[in-house]
Design a protein around this motif. Structure first.
Motif, PDB file in Angstrom:
ATOM      1  N   VAL A 115      -6.578  -0.746  -6.089  1.00  0.00           N
ATOM      2  CA  VAL A 115      -5.924  -0.023  -4.991  1.00  0.00           C
ATOM      3  C   VAL A 115      -4.515   0.376  -5.419  1.00  0.00           C
ATOM      4  N   SER A 116      -3.801  -0.561  -5.998  1.00  0.00           N
ATOM      5  CA  SER A 116      -2.430  -0.315  -6.412  1.00  0.00           C
ATOM      6  C   SER A 116      -2.332   0.823  -7.428  1.00  0.00           C
ATOM      7  N   LYS A 117      -3.174   0.780  -8.439  1.00  0.00           N
ATOM      8  CA  LYS A 117      -3.128   1.798  -9.493  1.00  0.00           C
ATOM      9  C   LYS A 117      -3.480   3.178  -8.946  1.00  0.00           C
ATOM     10  N   VAL A 118      -4.569   3.255  -8.208  1.00  0.00           N
ATOM     11  CA  VAL A 118      -5.013   4.543  -7.681  1.00  0.00           C
ATOM     12  C   VAL A 118      -3.989   5.096  -6.687  1.00  0.00           C
ATOM     13  N   PHE A 119      -3.441   4.211  -5.851  1.00  0.00           N
ATOM     14  CA  PHE A 119      -2.443   4.636  -4.876  1.00  0.00           C
ATOM     15  C   PHE A 119      -1.226   5.216  -5.578  1.00  0.00           C
ATOM     16  N   LYS A 120      -0.732   4.505  -6.571  1.00  0.00           N
ATOM     17  CA  LYS A 120       0.461   4.978  -7.286  1.00  0.00           C
ATOM     18  C   LYS A 120       0.184   6.292  -8.016  1.00  0.00           C
ATOM     19  N   ASP A 121      -1.015   6.425  -8.583  1.00  0.00           N
ATOM     20  CA  ASP A 121      -1.374   7.671  -9.267  1.00  0.00           C
ATOM     21  C   ASP A 121      -1.409   8.852  -8.302  1.00  0.00           C
TER      22      ASP A 121
END
Length: 131
Positions: free
Chosen positions: A60-66
């Protein structure tokens, strides 16, 4: 034959790219509205969002930041502070502690620290200057 292989690889890469984009667009379509509807919940966290959508918090964190360009916690804090600024202006009789609770902070010191980080001013001073 080489040209056909190049064309095939180009199409394949385009297909993979679109598939990845579709598989991560749920962040914009579901996670952001979820955060906006639940920002005031003191238990709102990356872990809780991951559980809500049955996805690992790191993913979630990675996709959100991307997609969004900032981290989940930063997004939540920014949303909370923006709402708290409105409440500080509108609810003149509410204490800073009450405002902190309304936007999801259980501790007024944490709220004040985060508020100052995002606005460079304390909540009390912000309220006094907005009168």
């Amino acid at each position: 034959m080489k040209n056909q292989l190049d064309d095939f690889l180009e199409l394949f890469c385009l297909h993979v790219s679109k598939t990845i984009e579709k598989s991560t667009s749920w962040v914009v379509n579901r996670v952001i509205p979820y955060i906006q509807q639940n920002y005031y919940d003191p238990n709102l966290s990356l872990e809780q969002i991951g559980e809500q959508f049955n996805v690992h918090p790191v993913y979630v964190s990675k996709v959100f930041k991307d997609h969004v360009g900032k981290g989940v916690l930063d997004y939540i804090n920014n949303l909370r502070i923006e709402h708290s600024k409105l409440l500080l202006e509108e609810k003149k009789n509410a204490t800073i502690e009450q405002i902190a609770e309304l936007v999801g902070y259980q501790n007024v010191r944490t709220f004040s620290r985060v508020f100052k980080k995002y606005t460079n001013i304390s909540p009390g001073k912000y309220r006094n200057e907005s009168l």
